[in-house]
Design a protein around this motif. Structure first.
Motif, PDB file in Angstrom:
ATOM      1  N   ALA A  61      39.631  28.028  15.123  1.00 22.83           N
ATOM      2  CA  ALA A  61      39.497  29.477  14.925  1.00 22.83           C
ATOM      3  C   ALA A  61      38.373  30.036  15.792  1.00 22.83           C
ATOM      4  O   ALA A  61      38.503  31.103  16.400  1.00 22.83           O
ATOM      5  N   VAL A  62      37.247  29.309  15.856  1.00 26.27           N
ATOM      6  CA  VAL A  62      36.134  29.733  16.705  1.00 26.27           C
ATOM      7  C   VAL A  62      36.575  29.781  18.160  1.00 26.27           C
ATOM      8  O   VAL A  62      36.244  30.700  18.916  1.00 26.27           O
ATOM      9  N   ASN A  63      37.376  28.791  18.576  1.00 19.93           N
ATOM     10  CA  ASN A  63      37.839  28.741  19.956  1.00 19.93           C
ATOM     11  C   ASN A  63      38.778  29.902  20.270  1.00 19.93           C
ATOM     12  O   ASN A  63      38.741  30.473  21.366  1.00 19.93           O
ATOM     13  N   LEU A  64      39.628  30.282  19.304  1.00 21.91           N
ATOM     14  CA  LEU A  64      40.505  31.432  19.509  1.00 21.91           C
ATOM     15  C   LEU A  64      39.693  32.695  19.779  1.00 21.91           C
ATOM     16  O   LEU A  64      40.021  33.488  20.660  1.00 21.91           O
ATOM     17  N   ARG A  65      38.632  32.875  19.007  1.00 20.31           N
ATOM     18  CA  ARG A  65      37.798  34.065  19.208  1.00 20.31           C
ATOM     19  C   ARG A  65      37.086  34.001  20.554  1.00 20.31           C
ATOM     20  O   ARG A  65      36.918  35.009  21.229  1.00 20.31           O
ATOM     21  N   SER A  66      36.665  32.783  20.942  1.00 23.71           N
ATOM     22  CA  SER A  66      36.009  32.632  22.238  1.00 23.71           C
ATOM     23  C   SER A  66      36.972  32.964  23.367  1.00 23.71           C
ATOM     24  O   SER A  66      36.615  33.634  24.339  1.00 23.71           O
ATOM     25  N   GLU A  67      38.237  32.506  23.238  1.00 21.00           N
ATOM     26  CA  GLU A  67      39.249  32.818  24.253  1.00 21.00           C
ATOM     27  C   GLU A  67      39.468  34.323  24.361  1.00 21.00           C
ATOM     28  O   GLU A  67      39.620  34.870  25.461  1.00 21.00           O
ATOM     29  N   ALA A  68      39.496  34.994  23.197  1.00 19.72           N
ATOM     30  CA  ALA A  68      39.708  36.442  23.204  1.00 19.72           C
ATOM     31  C   ALA A  68      38.568  37.144  23.935  1.00 19.72           C
ATOM     32  O   ALA A  68      38.787  38.094  24.690  1.00 19.72           O
ATOM     33  N   ARG A  69      37.335  36.658  23.701  1.00 15.54           N
ATOM     34  CA  ARG A  69      36.180  37.284  24.363  1.00 15.54           C
ATOM     35  C   ARG A  69      36.244  37.093  25.874  1.00 15.54           C
ATOM     36  O   ARG A  69      35.793  37.929  26.638  1.00 15.54           O
ATOM     37  N   LYS A  70      36.811  35.985  26.294  1.00 16.90           N
ATOM     38  CA  LYS A  70      36.891  35.690  27.726  1.00 16.90           C
ATOM     39  C   LYS A  70      38.195  36.215  28.338  1.00 16.90           C
ATOM     40  O   LYS A  70      38.505  35.915  29.484  1.00 16.90           O
ATOM     41  N   HIS A  71      38.973  36.944  27.539  1.00 15.84           N
ATOM     42  CA  HIS A  71      40.207  37.574  28.018  1.00 15.84           C
ATOM     43  C   HIS A  71      41.243  36.563  28.458  1.00 15.84           C
ATOM     44  O   HIS A  71      42.077  36.835  29.318  1.00 15.84           O
ATOM     45  N   ARG A  72      41.216  35.388  27.835  1.00 15.34           N
ATOM     46  CA  ARG A  72      42.307  34.462  28.098  1.00 15.34           C
ATOM     47  C   ARG A  72      43.520  34.902  27.295  1.00 15.34           C
ATOM     48  O   ARG A  72      43.398  35.495  26.240  1.00 15.34           O
ATOM     49  N   ARG A  73      44.685  34.572  27.773  1.00 17.77           N
ATOM     50  CA  ARG A  73      45.904  35.024  27.120  1.00 17.77           C
ATOM     51  C   ARG A  73      46.359  33.997  26.086  1.00 17.77           C
ATOM     52  O   ARG A  73      46.489  32.813  26.412  1.00 17.77           O
ATOM     53  N   PRO A  74      46.656  34.432  24.842  1.00 14.65           N
ATOM     54  CA  PRO A  74      47.186  33.511  23.838  1.00 14.65           C
ATOM     55  C   PRO A  74      48.442  32.806  24.322  1.00 14.65           C
ATOM     56  O   PRO A  74      48.722  31.683  23.917  1.00 14.65           O
ATOM     57  N   ALA A  75      49.190  33.465  25.220  1.00 11.90           N
ATOM     58  CA  ALA A  75      50.436  32.867  25.714  1.00 11.90           C
ATOM     59  C   ALA A  75      50.178  31.553  26.445  1.00 11.90           C
ATOM     60  O   ALA A  75      51.054  30.684  26.504  1.00 11.90           O
ATOM     61  N   ASP A  76      48.975  31.378  27.010  1.00 14.95           N
ATOM     62  CA  ASP A  76      48.669  30.125  27.705  1.00 14.95           C
ATOM     63  C   ASP A  76      48.749  28.949  26.740  1.00 14.95           C
ATOM     64  O   ASP A  76      49.308  27.902  27.072  1.00 14.95           O
ATOM     65  N   GLY A  77      48.177  29.120  25.549  1.00 16.13           N
ATOM     66  CA  GLY A  77      48.239  28.060  24.558  1.00 16.13           C
ATOM     67  C   GLY A  77      49.652  27.813  24.076  1.00 16.13           C
ATOM     68  O   GLY A  77      50.058  26.657  23.860  1.00 16.13           O
ATOM     69  N   ARG A  82      52.376  28.253  25.787  1.00 14.71           N
ATOM     70  CA  ARG A  82      53.112  27.558  26.846  1.00 14.71           C
ATOM     71  C   ARG A  82      52.853  26.054  26.814  1.00 14.71           C
ATOM     72  O   ARG A  82      53.746  25.250  27.095  1.00 14.71           O
ATOM     73  N   ARG A  83      51.635  25.649  26.476  1.00 12.58           N
ATOM     74  CA  ARG A  83      51.350  24.209  26.389  1.00 12.58           C
ATOM     75  C   ARG A  83      52.166  23.570  25.269  1.00 12.58           C
ATOM     76  O   ARG A  83      52.605  22.422  25.392  1.00 12.58           O
TER      77      ARG A  83
END
Length: 224
Positions: A170-186, A188-189
Motif C-alpha cells: 500500500a505504501v508503494n502504491l502511494r509512492s508510485e502515485a506521487r511519482k506519477h507512475r501509471r497503475p497500468a504498468d503493474g 501489465r506485469r
C-alpha cells in the motif's frame, strides 16, 4: 493523532462492531491516514468509531495477527513498520513459494478452467475503483497463482506473507502515485504472468514471475 477526523468511511461495512472497527482501522492504515509507527490511542479510536473498548481491542488483535499493527505490553499498539530488508525478504519468500507452486502445477490440464480464479483477480485489479481495492485484488491474484498447485500447505504458508505485505505494498502504491507512475504498468506485469500461464510452458511462467517480482519495481529505499 489526526486520524479520528479522517477515519475511513464505514459505508457498506458489515454490522458487527468488530468487523466495522477492523475494516475502518485497516483502511486507514492501508490508505495512509495512519502512518507506519504511529501510536493508536484506544480512547480516541473508540470516540471516532462510536464503540466501546471491547470490540476495538478484538479488532486490534485481528490486525496484529495480520501484521498491520504491533501490540507491545505496557506500550500499547502502533501501526507496523517494515524495514526495506524485511520487505525484500518477504518478497523473496513469496517468489520461492510461487516458483515451487508453478513447478508443481504447470503444465496445467484444462488451462482455461484452471485459470478462472487467476483471471477473476486480474479483472478486479483492472477495474478496481481505488488503491485499497486494487491491493486486495492483487493479494487474491498471487494467492490464486499459488493455488494452482492444489497444495493446501503451500496456500497456508503463503497467507501470512501476503498479509504482512499488505502495508508495504500500500505504501508503494502511494509512492508510485506521487511519482506519477501509471497503475497500468503493474497490471501489465500481471497480464504477462497470465499470458505465460496460457502457453502452458513452465519456463515461460517462471520467467514472467521472475520479471514481475524484480525489486526494481518497488520503492524500498536503502536496505536497513
Amino acid at each position: 493523532m489526526a486520524m479520528p477526523h479522517h477515519l475511513a468511511s464505514a459505508d457498506a461495512l458489515p454490522a458487527s462492531l468488530v468487523d466495522v472497527a477492523h475494516a475502518r482501522v485497516r483502511n486507514s492504515i492501508l490508505g495512509g491516514t495512519l502512518s507506519p509507527g504511529e501510536k493508536l490511542v484506544e480512547e480516541q479510536l473508540c470516540g471516532a468509531l462510536g464503540i466501546s473498548r471491547a470490540p476495538l481491542r478484538e479488532a486490534l488483535r485481528l490486525l496484529a495477527q495480520q501484521g498491520l499493527v504491533v501490540q507491545t505490553p505496557r506500550k500499547g499498539t502502533r501501526v507496523a513498520e517494515w524495514s526495506p530488508t524485511d520487505i525484500r525478504q518477504l518478497f523473496e519468500l513469496r517468489h520461492v513459494l510461487e516458483r515451487h507452486a508453478i513447478e508443481i502445477a504447470v503444465p496445467l490440464d484444462d488451462v482455461d478452467g484452471r485459470l478462472e480464479t487467476v483471471d477473476a483477480a486480474l479483472e478486479e485489479m483492472r477495474h478496481a475503483p481505488d488503491d485499497l481495492s486494487r491491493d486486495d485484488a492483487h493479494r487474491r491474484f498471487h494467492a490464486a497463482v499459488v493455488g494452482l498447485a492444489g497444495n493446501r500447505q503451500l496456500d497456508l504458508a503463503l497467507e501470512p506473507i501476503l498479509l504482512k505485505l499488505q502495508l508495504p505494498m500500500a505504501v508503494n502504491l502511494r509512492s508510485e502515485a506521487r511519482k506519477h507512475r501509471r497503475p497500468a504498468d503493474g497490471i501489465r506485469r500481471h497480464e504477462a504472468i497470465v499470458a505465460a500461464l496460457r502457453t502452458n510452458d513452465r519456463a515461460a511462467v517462471l520467467a514472467a514471475l521472475r520479471d514481475h517480482g524484480h525489486l526494481d519495481h518497488l520503492d524500498l529505499g536503502d536496505p536497513a
